[in-house]
Motif scaffolding. Structure first.
Motif, PDB file in Angstrom:
ATOM      1  N   HIS A 510       0.834  -1.210   0.000  1.00 33.72           N
ATOM      2  CA  HIS A 510       0.000   0.000   0.000  1.00 33.72           C
ATOM      3  C   HIS A 510       0.868   1.260   0.000  1.00 33.72           C
ATOM      4  CE1 HIS A 510      -4.094  -1.338   0.162  1.00 33.72           C
ATOM      5  NE2 HIS A 510      -3.980  -2.011   1.293  1.00 33.72           N
ATOM      6  N   VAL A 511       1.867   1.299   0.876  1.00 38.07           N
ATOM      7  CA  VAL A 511       2.723   2.486   0.964  1.00 38.07           C
ATOM      8  C   VAL A 511       3.521   2.652  -0.326  1.00 38.07           C
ATOM      9  CG1 VAL A 511       4.605   3.579   2.227  1.00 38.07           C
ATOM     10  CG2 VAL A 511       2.843   2.306   3.481  1.00 38.07           C
ATOM     11  N   ALA A 512       4.041   1.547  -0.861  1.00 36.79           N
ATOM     12  CA  ALA A 512       4.828   1.618  -2.100  1.00 36.79           C
ATOM     13  C   ALA A 512       3.998   2.102  -3.272  1.00 36.79           C
ATOM     14  CB  ALA A 512       5.433   0.247  -2.403  1.00 36.79           C
ATOM     15  N   GLY A 528       4.634   5.866   6.245  1.00 39.57           N
ATOM     16  CA  GLY A 528       3.450   5.297   5.604  1.00 39.57           C
ATOM     17  C   GLY A 528       2.371   5.016   6.627  1.00 39.57           C
ATOM     18  N   VAL A 529       1.266   5.755   6.557  1.00 36.47           N
ATOM     19  CA  VAL A 529       0.124   5.510   7.433  1.00 36.47           C
ATOM     20  C   VAL A 529      -0.835   4.627   6.647  1.00 36.47           C
ATOM     21  CG1 VAL A 529      -1.731   6.532   8.800  1.00 36.47           C
ATOM     22  CG2 VAL A 529       0.451   7.747   8.524  1.00 36.47           C
ATOM     23  N   ALA A 530      -0.868   3.342   6.986  1.00 35.95           N
ATOM     24  CA  ALA A 530      -1.636   2.342   6.236  1.00 35.95           C
ATOM     25  C   ALA A 530      -2.762   1.829   7.116  1.00 35.95           C
ATOM     26  CB  ALA A 530      -0.730   1.201   5.789  1.00 35.95           C
ATOM     27  N   PHE A 531      -3.964   2.326   6.872  1.00 35.18           N
ATOM     28  CA  PHE A 531      -5.144   1.941   7.640  1.00 35.18           C
ATOM     29  C   PHE A 531      -6.101   1.187   6.713  1.00 35.18           C
ATOM     30  CE2 PHE A 531      -4.974   5.822  10.775  1.00 35.18           C
ATOM     31  CZ  PHE A 531      -3.861   5.273  11.381  1.00 35.18           C
ATOM     32  N   ASP A 532      -6.439  -0.032   7.099  1.00 35.78           N
ATOM     33  CA  ASP A 532      -7.436  -0.776   6.331  1.00 35.78           C
ATOM     34  C   ASP A 532      -8.133  -1.776   7.234  1.00 35.78           C
ATOM     35  OD1 ASP A 532      -5.521  -2.758   6.643  1.00 35.78           O
ATOM     36  OD2 ASP A 532      -5.122  -3.013   4.503  1.00 35.78           O
TER      37      ASP A 532
END
Length: 835
Positions: A510-512, A528-532
């Motif tokens: 996701h961040v990439a 990278g703020v990855a919220f799912d």
């Protein structure tokens, strides 16, 4: 080259043009340009792009080589122009020659399908025009391209129009350089087809204009029709008929999931939604995606009467947005009615003709069989659909387009890559699957395929991979897949091939993907703020509330939402009250009967759930922010059971939005989110503490103080997460937030107020964690990614707060933030892993 009296009389060059130069009127453009400059020669489509040979005065040849790029028609996108001097032939005149496969494949690009242009719409409406009411009117500037292309080079013989020989008049237009249908491959008319037909059980088939008239009558009478479009079938009914909408919902087993609606023009929906300049541009432009528009809360009765009678609650119950699109094919214009037509529905529900998660229906025989339980009739036609392509979905956040589904109108336009990659395939995820191929500095993403849980979707995955490889010429040498050991997409991509496989962690991908679409080369890490909702973590847990320090080569987990048990897996997703109960137990808050999730949970399930959480039976730990949104939605009494993905979170966002922007921005901060306490330009709430500094549960995030049981619902104290270090990373504990929510529920606070305060708490958390990450490791760029950032309120709040703190914020603009964008990130991580 020859000369007379010392002057150069003529020159000849071979000119190779690469990019989106087929199916966009590029050869007619070359013909016109060469003729204008007095040059002779020819132009041809090849497997690599467009190849022209030009001969004439050297100055004119130079001008041609320059203008072939600078003056290209607007649908085209020229990537490169190469030319070389060749021997003179002395030929006269300029011609377009039949296409041929020359050289290697992969440099030529088929353009996306585009909406019917204004000139074709004018002809469609003109009784004096020979294409008046022709359902397949098109020209070099509009119509289907990607969905009808069967092979390259792009020519009529290599499209699904091959079975419709041109009539004499269309042939003349096709060969006339002065006509805008000069070499338009899908050109047709009433005489040469394709042709409509209406099939209704118990009645004979109808064709042509009669089929359309009857179809409009049926829709006006409450009938549900399957309508064949350019990339698949839709299910259509009158959006202003609550009974018809409810019937479609039952038949499709849709639950409360919102339907998209197609309006005849903007006036039909303008009084009901918020429409800015960019929304108008998207709705009326050449792509015409579904645009999510905020419902107006200030609609006057007079405006409602002036608007089309759209049953908003039936179409999108309790949803803050309405998905709207305008007609993008001639058939849509005709179905909604031309001036002078008998009255009919002005707004139609227009939803994909499939059951939830399944691929689009494109085959006519399959449509008659699979859609029979869903519809009362079929408005179809005899032009085959070669490539399924669903409608794209876009929303506008802070004046910037934000894709939620990238499909029709965008696919297969390539995405430029910041670094060269070897020939590779990325499998994407198992939900909302999108795959991709890449080579060099370009990646091609498929359209939306669906959820990988049935044979039809797996087969659609195979076909999409084969078609992209055929169009691009990419023969993957490497496969990138998610690390989840059970993902069907990964198994499918590996099947039948002996090639290296690179497994990429879900949130790293996701961040990439956000980094790649913004052109970052990976030379410096980002936050990278990855919220799912769900992603397989390296420790076997379900991740989803992550802050990563990442580049393409790897990542470090800087912070996470504290783990809570996920009781029963999918059962907790489908019943948010279970997630609320799990969070309450983790926070040490008793399951009192006055709390909404306790009240709605059946007694026997409550006892079983207590035992399950006590023993850990069938409980996987999760750090999912999506599940926390579910829990708060249930605690606030907004949504206890989810009939579709993210329903609880969507309705929580809707409640916050309806309550009012001022509350959503945070108490006492009418112009933006509240800043965390603490010194420093970044608003660092704990500047002297790091993950090994021994901070304790009392370290709160956000302004003000936590809400205790005695607090009322007057001036709103902020909800706040507690931060504490753990194993070289920060844990964000939602226990104080949950205690504050419980206190507000018991004080009788409105659900919208609770929702607004919770959104602000998450914004404050992101702000605080990014400040800590910048102080600890220095990155000044933040990528906001993952499906939770489909929430416009959250995305806008986080982006504005971080920008106010001096961060560079990466939001998705070309690929979705959710799993529809995973493949792009997988490609970049895999490329770094194999170099």
């Amino acid at each position: 080259m020859t000369s007379t009296g010392g002057s150069v009389a003529a020159a000849r060059r071979r000119v190779a043009v690469q990019g989106v130069v087929q199916g966009v009127g590029f050869r007619p453009f070359v013909y016109t340009l060469a003729t204008e400059l007095g040059l002779s020669g020819h132009v041809v489509n090849t497997g690599e792009g467009v190849l022209a040979e030009i001969e004439g005065p050297p100055d004119a040849v130079d001008v041609f080589c320059r203008r072939v790029a600078t003056d290209a028609p607007s649908p085209a996108a020229v990537d490169s122009v190469r030319h070389e001097v060749i021997a003179l032939t002395g030929t006269k005149g300029f011609m377009i020659t039949p296409s041929r496969a020359v050289g290697s494949r992969g440099a030529s690009l088929i353009p996306p399908d585009t909406a019917t242009c204004s000139r074709c719409v004018a002809e469609l409406r003109d009784p004096a025009d020979r294409r008046h009411r022709h359902p397949f009117i098109t020209c070099t500037g509009c119509g289907p391209r990607f969905t009808i292309a069967t092979a390259l080079p792009y020519d009529r013989a290599r499209t699904t129009m091959a079975g419709f020989p041109l009539c004499e008049r269309c042939e003349r237009e096709y060969g006339d350089p002065a006509d805008r249908r000069f070499h338009a491959q899908p050109v047709s008319c009433h005489d040469c087809g394709p042709r409509l037909s209406l099939i209704v059980p118990g009645a004979g088939p109808l064709g042509g204009g009669t089929a359309l008239v009857r179809a409009r009558e049926l829709l006006a009478g409450g009938t549900i029709l399957a309508v064949k479009g350019i990339g698949g079938y839709h299910l259509a009914c009158d959006a202003g008929d609550p009974a018809a909408v409810a019937l479609l919902r039952r038949r499709k087993r849709r639950g409360d999931k919102p339907f998209a609606v197609m309006a005849r023009d903007l006036a039909d929906i303008e009084p009901l939604v918020e429409l800015g300049p960019l929304e108008r541009e998207l709705l009326t432009g050449p792509v015409r995606p579904v645009v999510l528009l905020r419902r107006r809360t200030d609609t006057r009765a007079a405006d409602r009467e002036r608007a089309a009678p759209v049953a908003l609650e039936a179409v999108a119950p309790r949803c803050p947005d309405l998905g709207v699109l305008l007609p993008y094919t001639p058939l849509h214009h005709l179905l909604l009615g031309l001036p002078g037509d008998p009255p009919g529905p002005r707004v139609l529900v227009m939803t994909s003709a499939n059951l939830g998660g399944e691929p689009l229906v494109t085959d006519d025989g399959e449509a008659l069989e699979r859609l029979a339980p869903l519809v009362d009739g079929w408005l179809t036609h005899d032009r085959p659909i070669h490539v399924p392509c669903d409608d794209s979905v876009v929303r506008v956040v802070d004046g910037v387009p934000f894709p939620l589904r990238r499909a029709r109108g965008y696919v297969p336009a390539p995405i430029p890559l910041p670094l060269p990659v070897g020939p590779s395939l990325a499998a994407g995820g198992d939900l909302k699957n999108v795959l991709a191929v890449a080579e060099g500095r370009r990646a091609w993403l498929s359209g939306h395929i669906g959820d990988m849980d049935d044979l039809a979707t797996l087969t659609a995955f195979d076909r999409a991979a084969e078609h992209l490889a055929a169009l691009t010429g990419v023969t993957p040498a490497t496969v990138a897949v998610d690390r989840h050991p059970g993902y069907r997409s990964a198994a499918r991509a590996r099947r039948g091939h002996d090639r290296p496989v690179v497994r990429v962690q879900h949130h790293h991908a996701h961040v990439a993907s956000a980094m790649a679409e913004h052109g970052l080369d990976g030379g410096r890490q980002v936050i990278g703020v990855a919220f799912d909702g769900t992603g397989y973590g390296d420790d076997g847990a379900v991740w989803g509330g992550e802050v990563l320090l990442a580049d393409y080569a790897g990542f470090r987990r800087f912070a996470q939402l504290a783990y809570v048990p996920l009781p029963g897996g999918d059962a907790a997703v489908e019943r948010p009250y279970r997630m609320a109960l799990a969070h309450l137990r983790a926070a040490g808050i008793p399951w009192a009967p006055d709390l909404p999730p306790v009240a709605v949970c059946p007694d026997d399930e409550l006892r079983a759930l207590a035992h399950q959480l006590e023993t850990g039976l069938a409980c996987v730990p999760t750090s999912s922010m999506g599940r926390l949104f579910d829990a708060v939605s249930s605690l606030a009494g907004v949504r206890h059971r989810a009939g579709y993905e993210a329903q609880a979170a969507i309705e929580l966002e809707g409640a916050a939005h309806a309550y009012g922007p001022a509350h959503a921005q945070g108490p006492g901060h009418p112009h933006g989110p509240a800043r965390p306490h603490g010194p420093g330009p970044g608003g660092d709430p704990s500047p002297r503490r790091g993950p090994s500094s021994g901070g304790g549960p009392g370290d709160g995030v956000g302004p003000g103080h936590g809400v205790g049981p005695g607090d009322g619902v007057g001036p709103a104290p902020a909800y706040r997460f507690a931060l504490r270090p753990h194993e070289e990373r920060w844990l964000a504990d939602p226990a104080p937030v949950l205690a504050a929510v419980v206190a507000d529920v018991r004080a009788g606070a409105a659900a919208g107020l609770i929702a607004a305060r919770f959104h602000q708490a998450v914004v404050d958390l992101v702000r605080a964690l990014c400040a800590l990450a910048r102080r600890a490791d220095g990155p000044g760029t933040v990528a906001l990614t993952g499906g939770v950032f489909g929430n416009a309120l959250l995305l806008s709040g986080c982006a504005r707060a971080l920008e106010a703190d001096g961060f560079t914020v990466l939001r998705h603009r070309n690929v979705p933030p959710g799993d529809g964008g995973l493949a792009l990130g997988q490609l970049m991580v895999a490329a770094r892993a194999v170099t």
